[in-house]
Design an enzyme around this catalytic site. Structure first.
Site, mmCIF file in Angstrom:
data_model
loop_
_atom_site.group_PDB
_atom_site.id
_atom_site.type_symbol
_atom_site.label_atom_id
_atom_site.label_comp_id
_atom_site.label_asym_id
_atom_site.label_seq_id
_atom_site.Cartn_x
_atom_site.Cartn_y
_atom_site.Cartn_z
ATOM 1 N N TYR A 63 39.009 30.122 59.622
ATOM 2 C CA TYR A 63 40.027 29.581 60.359
ATOM 3 C C TYR A 63 39.943 29.924 61.861
ATOM 4 O O TYR A 63 39.954 29.116 62.651
ATOM 5 C CB TYR A 63 41.362 29.437 59.783
ATOM 6 C CG TYR A 63 41.749 28.658 58.427
ATOM 7 C CD1 TYR A 63 40.705 28.976 57.353
ATOM 8 C CD2 TYR A 63 42.258 27.767 58.740
ATOM 9 C CE1 TYR A 63 40.957 28.054 56.385
ATOM 10 C CE2 TYR A 63 42.624 26.605 57.613
ATOM 11 C CZ TYR A 63 41.897 26.936 56.255
ATOM 12 O OH TYR A 63 41.868 26.148 55.230
ATOM 13 N N HIS A 82 45.882 29.620 60.267
ATOM 14 C CA HIS A 82 45.029 30.530 59.677
ATOM 15 C C HIS A 82 45.719 31.361 58.378
ATOM 16 O O HIS A 82 46.648 31.982 58.756
ATOM 17 C CB HIS A 82 44.694 31.672 60.682
ATOM 18 C CG HIS A 82 43.911 32.649 60.523
ATOM 19 N ND1 HIS A 82 42.998 32.630 59.303
ATOM 20 C CD2 HIS A 82 43.624 33.808 61.139
ATOM 21 C CE1 HIS A 82 42.201 33.684 59.278
ATOM 22 N NE2 HIS A 82 42.595 34.529 60.401
ATOM 23 N N ASN A 90 48.172 22.901 50.423
ATOM 24 C CA ASN A 90 47.862 21.280 50.371
ATOM 25 C C ASN A 90 48.869 20.778 49.323
ATOM 26 O O ASN A 90 49.962 21.522 49.070
ATOM 27 C CB ASN A 90 46.589 21.107 49.420
ATOM 28 C CG ASN A 90 45.552 21.316 50.687
ATOM 29 O OD1 ASN A 90 45.493 21.100 51.777
ATOM 30 N ND2 ASN A 90 44.132 21.474 50.103
ATOM 31 N N HIS A 138 40.791 17.854 58.017
ATOM 32 C CA HIS A 138 42.155 17.764 58.411
ATOM 33 C C HIS A 138 42.578 17.078 59.887
ATOM 34 O O HIS A 138 43.321 17.753 60.458
ATOM 35 C CB HIS A 138 43.074 19.228 58.089
ATOM 36 C CG HIS A 138 43.066 19.623 56.772
ATOM 37 N ND1 HIS A 138 44.140 19.480 55.851
ATOM 38 C CD2 HIS A 138 42.019 20.224 56.126
ATOM 39 C CE1 HIS A 138 43.739 19.865 54.740
ATOM 40 N NE2 HIS A 138 42.495 20.458 54.677
HETATM 41 FE FE1 HDE Z 1 41.065 24.505 54.708
HETATM 42 N N1 HDE Z 1 40.252 24.451 56.580
HETATM 43 N N2 HDE Z 1 39.451 25.736 54.419
HETATM 44 N N3 HDE Z 1 41.910 24.415 52.894
HETATM 45 N N4 HDE Z 1 42.726 23.643 55.637
HETATM 46 C C1 HDE Z 1 40.778 23.789 57.793
HETATM 47 O O1 HDE Z 1 40.644 25.132 60.055
HETATM 48 C C2 HDE Z 1 38.344 25.914 54.858
HETATM 49 C C3 HDE Z 1 41.311 24.874 51.832
HETATM 50 C C4 HDE Z 1 43.782 23.402 54.977
HETATM 51 O O2 HDE Z 1 46.923 21.179 59.844
HETATM 52 C C5 HDE Z 1 39.985 24.122 59.020
HETATM 53 O O3 HDE Z 1 41.833 24.584 61.817
HETATM 54 C C6 HDE Z 1 37.421 26.470 54.103
HETATM 55 C C7 HDE Z 1 42.210 24.958 50.848
HETATM 56 C C8 HDE Z 1 44.751 22.677 55.701
HETATM 57 O O4 HDE Z 1 45.634 22.390 61.210
HETATM 58 C C9 HDE Z 1 38.900 25.185 58.559
HETATM 59 C C10 HDE Z 1 38.025 26.233 52.726
HETATM 60 C C11 HDE Z 1 43.522 24.769 51.352
HETATM 61 C C12 HDE Z 1 44.123 22.734 56.973
HETATM 62 C C13 HDE Z 1 38.961 25.184 57.052
HETATM 63 C C14 HDE Z 1 39.136 25.472 52.794
HETATM 64 C C15 HDE Z 1 43.230 24.409 52.788
HETATM 65 C C16 HDE Z 1 42.789 23.160 56.859
HETATM 66 C C17 HDE Z 1 39.455 22.848 59.852
HETATM 67 C C18 HDE Z 1 37.387 26.397 51.410
HETATM 68 C C19 HDE Z 1 44.687 24.587 50.484
HETATM 69 C C20 HDE Z 1 44.568 22.095 58.201
HETATM 70 C C21 HDE Z 1 40.375 22.770 60.915
HETATM 71 C C22 HDE Z 1 37.307 28.159 51.176
HETATM 72 C C23 HDE Z 1 45.317 25.743 50.396
HETATM 73 C C24 HDE Z 1 45.599 22.683 59.058
HETATM 74 C C25 HDE Z 1 40.998 24.330 61.304
HETATM 75 C C26 HDE Z 1 46.288 21.891 60.300
HETATM 76 C C27 HDE Z 1 41.940 23.315 57.891
HETATM 77 C C28 HDE Z 1 38.436 25.647 56.242
HETATM 78 C C29 HDE Z 1 39.766 25.088 51.695
HETATM 79 C C30 HDE Z 1 44.180 23.851 53.660
HETATM 80 C C31 HDE Z 1 37.420 24.613 58.805
HETATM 81 C C32 HDE Z 1 36.131 27.154 54.580
HETATM 82 C C33 HDE Z 1 42.065 25.432 49.449
HETATM 83 C C34 HDE Z 1 46.053 22.349 55.523
HETATM 84 O O5 HDE Z 1 38.765 26.291 59.215
#
Ligand code: HDE
Length: 715
Positions: A360, A337, A146, A73
Site C-alpha cells: 500500500y 494502508h 472488503n 479499487h
Molecule cells: Fe488491497 N490494494 N491488496 N485488498 N485494497 C489496494 O492500494 C493489495 C486486499 C483493499 O479505497 C492498493 O491504494 C495486495 C484484501 C481496499 O483507496 C494496493 C493484496 C483486502 C483498497 C493493494 C490486497 C483489500 C485496496 C491499490 C493481497 C480486504 C482500496 C490502491 C495481499 C481486506 C482502498 C491502493 C481505497 C487497494 C494491494 C488484497 C482491500 C495495490 C498486495 C484482502 C478496500 O496497494
C-alpha cells in the site's frame, strides 16, 4: 451541518479549502490575469509565444489533471463521519479511540469496486472495498476492508497474478469491470484456494443494493493488545443498521446502463437528506492459547471464523454524516494502508496481510507522486507530526527551526535540539513481541491446504433461492468463457465442493457433468453467512408511483404520506415531465419521466386507481415494462382501485380481497385493494412488503416455467 457540529478534522480540512466565487482570476502565483480567452500571439494571426506564462501554466496544469488511477479499487466513493465505542475496550486493547464512549473519532470511508477502471459502472459483479480511516488522537488507524470476509488467495505474492487474470484481457482490453472471461476462470480453476471466495462472489453479496446495505470485514487476522501486553487474535466486522441487501443480476446489468453512478448517488443522496448510514462495529476474538483449536488455520485469509463458533462482539458504531466537498481532493487522493496502526492494534503472520503491509505504501508513491502524500489534507492525521523526514516531491510543510538561528536539525541523535524530536517511551508504538523461529523457506503451511470444506459450509448455508442464484451466476460467468478446457476444469474444481453444484454448473455452460459426483462431506451450516438472516427495514427505500392524468389523487396522496411517515421516499413517474391533473382536477408534480428513469432504480412500485389514468398506462409499453420488471426482480408492488387492471394487463398474478377484513391482500409482495377504502392497512401492508426487500417465493412460480429453467430449486 452547523459549524458547532463540525469536528476538529473538518476544521482542519477547512484551512485548505478555497472558494473562488466572486473573486478575480489569478495565476497559480497569485498574479492577476487580464485576459484568458486568447493566447499571446505574434500578431492576431501569428504564432503563439513561449513567453505566455499564463497559457503555459494553465495548459501544464490541465495536462496533469489526472493522477494514475488505483491499480485495483479505482472506482470509489467516499464520505466523512464519526466512530464511537459503546464501552471501554481497555481489557482487550490500549487503542485510545476504543476506551472512552464519550469520544467521537472522525472517520473517512471510501467504498469501491475492485476490478473496473475509474469510469466503470457501480453495479459490476465484484468485491466491494470498505476502507475506513480513523483520525484518532494517537494518529491515523486504517481498516482497509472488503464486503466479503475472505479473499481469493492465501499469499500476497499471488496478488499480481490474480489481478492480471481478472483485469480485461491484454490484447483488446475487454471486458471492462468483469470476471466473466477466460483468463480469470483459467486462474480460478488452476488455483483451488479460490473456491471459497468464488462462492461468496457469485452469491448475492457480489451485487449490493447499496453501500449502506453492505457488511464490511477486515478480512485479515489482526491482534488486539492491552496495556498489560496481553494479545488476542481478532477479526473486524461492520454490520449495517439497514441490513445486508443485494440486487439481482438482470437488474444490476440494467442499472449499469440506466444509472452507472447508482451506488454513488444513493450514498450521496442519503447523506444529503439526513438519512445518515450507520454500521455497528464488531470484533471476533480468539485467545492466543486457542490458536490451534479450529479445523481451519486462523491465519488463513480464505477462511471465515464462523460466527456460530466465534461470536461477533459488537463494540461501537460508525455514522457517515457529511459528503465530500471535492471528490478529487478527498476520495481520489485518500491513501489507505493496512500498516497505519495505532498502539493496541497489531498484525498477525497472515501471509496475505504481510504482503499488503508492503504494497500500500509502495503504490501511493507512484499514484500520489512521491513520499509526501501524508500531507494532503485528507491524509493528514489530527495528531501532530514530528520527525526528521524532509523534502521530496510535493513537500507542503515548511520545516523550520528557531527564527534567525542556525540550529535547524533534521537528524538524530543531535545536540542542538537536545536530541529532539526523540522517541516516546510512554506512548510510542511497540510491536507485539511474538516469538518466531523456523527455516527460511518458500512454502505453504499444510494447515492452509483444505480448500473445499468452507466452500461447502457456505453452500450448505444458502437457502434454495440463494443457491439458484449462485448457479445462475456461474452460468453467466463461466458461460462467457470460450476455452472448453477451462470450463471443464471449473466444473472439476467445484465438484470438490458439491457434486450437485458441479452438475448444475455443467448443465448451463455446455460441458459434461462430472462422471463421479464428488463433494466435501461437510454437513454443517453457518446461518450468519446467508444474507436472508439480516435486518429488514423499509426505511430509506425508494418507491416509484406510476401515474397519468386522471389518477386517484386521494389514494396517491395518502400513499405518499404513509410512505414518508415510514421513512420511505417516493417519486411520481409518468410518460413526460411537468404536472399531472388528477380525476378531481388537482395538480400533481411529476418527478421523473420514462426516458429519465427506469424500474430498476426503485425498490418498489405503487399504481393508484383512476379510470382515465390506468387506461392510459395500459397503452404505454414503458408502463407495462415497468410493472413486469418490478415483478421479475421480486420487488413489492401495490395497486389500488383500477390500478389492478394494469397488473392484469402486465400478466401479474394477484389476489383480490383476501387480507385484512377482506379488503387488502398480499400475494408474494403484490399488495392489492380493489374496492376497499381502508387505505391505512393497505399502506401498512405495502410498507411491510417493501421492508422484506425481495419476494423470492416468486421464483417457485409457473411463470418462471420451472421446467425450462437451466437450474434447479431442488437442492
Ligand atoms: Fe488491497 N490494494 N491488496 N485488498 N485494497 C489496494 O492500494 C493489495 C486486499 C483493499 O479505497 C492498493 O491504494 C495486495 C484484501 C481496499 O483507496 C494496493 C493484496 C483486502 C483498497 C493493494 C490486497 C483489500 C485496496 C491499490 C493481497 C480486504 C482500496 C490502491 C495481499 C481486506 C482502498 C491502493 C481505497 C487497494 C494491494 C488484497 C482491500 C495495490 C498486495 C484482502 C478496500 O496497494
Amino acid at each position: 451541518m452547523s459549524s458547532e457540529e463540525k469536528s476538529k478534522k473538518d476544521e482542519q480540512l477547512d484551512q485548505y479549502t478555497a472558494e473562488h466565487k466572486d473573486e478575480k482570476l489569478t495565476t497559480n502565483q497569485g498574479v492577476p490575469v487580464s485576459h484568458t480567452d486568447d493566447s499571446l500571439k505574434a500578431g492576431e494571426r501569428g504564432p503563439t509565444l513561449m513567453e505566455d506564462f499564463h497559457f503555459r501554466e494553465k495548459m501544464t496544469h490541465f495536462d496533469h489533471e489526472r493522477i494514475p488511477e488505483r491499480v485495483v479499487h479505482a472506482r470509489g466513493f467516499g464520505a466523512h463521519g464519526f466512530f464511537e465505542v459503546y464501552e471501554s475496550m481497555a481489557d482487550y486493547t490500549m487503542a485510545q479511540f476504543l476506551q472512552d464512549p464519550s469520544v467521537r473519532t472522525p472517520v473517512f470511508v471510501r467504498f469501491s469496486t475492485v476490478v473496473g477502471s475509474r469510469g466503470s459502472g457501480d453495479l459490476a459483479r465484484d468485491v466491494r472495498g470498505f476502507a475506513t480511516k480513523f483520525y484518532t488522537q494517537e494518529g491515523n488507524y486504517d481498516l482497509v476492508g472488503n464486503n466479503i470476509p475472505i479473499f481469493f488467495i492465501q499469499d500476497a505474492i499471488k496478488f499480481p497474478d490474480l489481478v492480471h487474470s481478472i483485469k480485461p484481457e491484454p490484447h483488446n482490453e475487454v471486458p471492462q469491470a468483469s470476471a466473466a472471461h477466460d483468463t480469470f476462470w483459467d486462474f480460478v480453476s488452476s488455483t483451488p484456494e479460490t473456491a471459497n471466495m468464488i462462492m461468496w462472489l457469485l452469491s448475492d453479496r457480489g451485487i449490493p443494493r447499496s453501500f449502506r446495505m453492505m457488511e464490511g470485514f477486515g478480512v485479515n487476522t489482526f491482534r488486539l493488545v492491552n496495556a498489560e501486553g496481553k494479545a488476542r487474535f481478532v477479526k473486524f466486522h461492520w454490520k449495517p443498521k439497514l441490513g445486508t441487501h443485494s440486487m439481482v443480476w438482470d437488474e444490476a446489468q440494467k442499472i449499469n446502463g440506466k444509472d452507472p453512478d447508482f451506488h454513488r448517488r444513493d450514498l450521496w443522496n442519503a447523506i444529503e437528506m439526513g438519512n445518515y448510514p450507520e454500521w455497528e462495529f464488531g470484533v471476533q476474538m480468539i485467545e492466543e492459547e486457542d490458536e490451534f483449536k479450529f479445523d481451519f488455520d486462523i491465519l488463513d485469509p480464505t477462511k471465515i471464523w464462523p460466527e456460530e463458533q466465534v461470536p461477533v462482539k459488537i463494540i461501537g458504531r460508525m455514522v457517515l454524516n457529511r459528503n465530500t466537498d471535492n471528490f478529487f481532493a478527498e476520495t481520489e487522493q485518500v491513501a489507505f494502508h493496512p500498516g497505519n496502526l495505532v498502539p493496541g492494534i497489531d498484525v498477525s503472520n497472515d501471509p496475505l496481510l504481510q504482503g499488503r503491509l508492503f504494497s500500500y505504501l509502495d503504490t501511493q508513491l507512484i499514484r500520489l507522486g512521491g513520499p509526501n502524500f501524508h500531507e494532503l489534507p485528507i491524509n493528514r492525521p489530527l495528531a501532530p507530526i514530528h520527525n526528521n523526514q524532509r523534502d521530496g516531491y510535493n513537500r507542503i510543510t515548511i520545516d523550520r527551526g528557531e527564527q534567525g538561528s542556525h540550529d535547524w536539525v533534521a537528524y538524530s541523535p543531535n545536540s542542538l535540539w537536545n536530541n529532539t524530536p526523540g522517541p516516546d517511551q510512554e506512548r510510542g508504538y511497540v510491536h507485539y513481541q511474538e516469538k518466531v523461529e523456523g527455516h527460511k523457506i518458500r512454502a505453504r503451511s499444510e494447515s492452509f491446504k483444505d480448500f473445499y470444506s468452507q466452500a461447502k459450509l457456505f453452500w450448505n448455508s444458502m437457502s434454495k433461492y440463494e443457491k439458484a442464484r449462485i448457479i445462475a451466476a456461474f452460468h453467466f460467468e463461466v458461460g462467457k468463457v470460450k476455452d472448453m478446457g477451462v470450463k471443464m476444469r471449473v466444473v472439476e474444481v467445484f465438484n470438490n465442493v458439491d457434486g450437485e453444484l458441479a452438475k448444475q454448473i455443467a448443465l448451463g455452460v455446455g460441458v459434461d457433468p462430472p462422471e463421479t459426483p464428488g463433494g466435501s462431506d461437510v454437513t454443517a451450516t453457518s446461518p450468519a453467512v446467508s444474507i436472508e438472516t439480516t435486518n429488514y427495514s423499509a426505511e430509506t427505500r425508494k418507491v416509484a408511483i406510476l401515474a397519468d392524468d386522471g389518477c386517484d389523487y386521494m389514494a396517491l396522496n395518502k400513499m405518499m404520506e404513509a410512505l414518508k411517515e415510514a421513512g420511505v421516499m417516493s417519486e411520481v413517474v409518468s410518460k413526460r415531465q411537468g404536472m399531472l391533473k388528477s380525476q378531481d382536477g388537482q395538480e400533481i408534480k411529476i418527478d421523473m419521466s420514462y426516458p429519465t428513469t427506469a424500474s430498476v432504480l426503485y425498490d418498489a412500485l405503487y399504481i393508484p386507481g383512476g379510470m382515465e389514468c390506468v387506461q392510459a398506462l395500459m397503452k404505454q409499453a414503458d408502463a407495462l415494462q415497468f410493472v413486469k420488471e418490478m415483478y421479475v426482480h421480486y420487488k413489492a408492488i401495490a395497486a389500488s382501485g383500477q390500478g389492478l387492471d394494469l397488473l392484469q394487463e402486465a400478466d401479474i398474478k394477484f389476489e383480490e380481497g383476501t387480507g385484512q377484513e377482506g379488503q387488502v391482500s398480499n400475494r408474494l409482495g403484490v399488495v392489492t385493494m380493489r374496492n376497499g377504502d381502508d387505505m391505512q392497512s393497505f399502506c401498512d401492508t405495502f410498507v411491510e412488503a417493501i421492508a422484506k426487500h425481495r419476494h423470492w417465493g416468486r421464483m417457485d412460480e409457473d411463470m418462471w416455467q420451472a421446467s425450462e429453467r437451466p437450474y434447479t430449486l431442488d437442492l
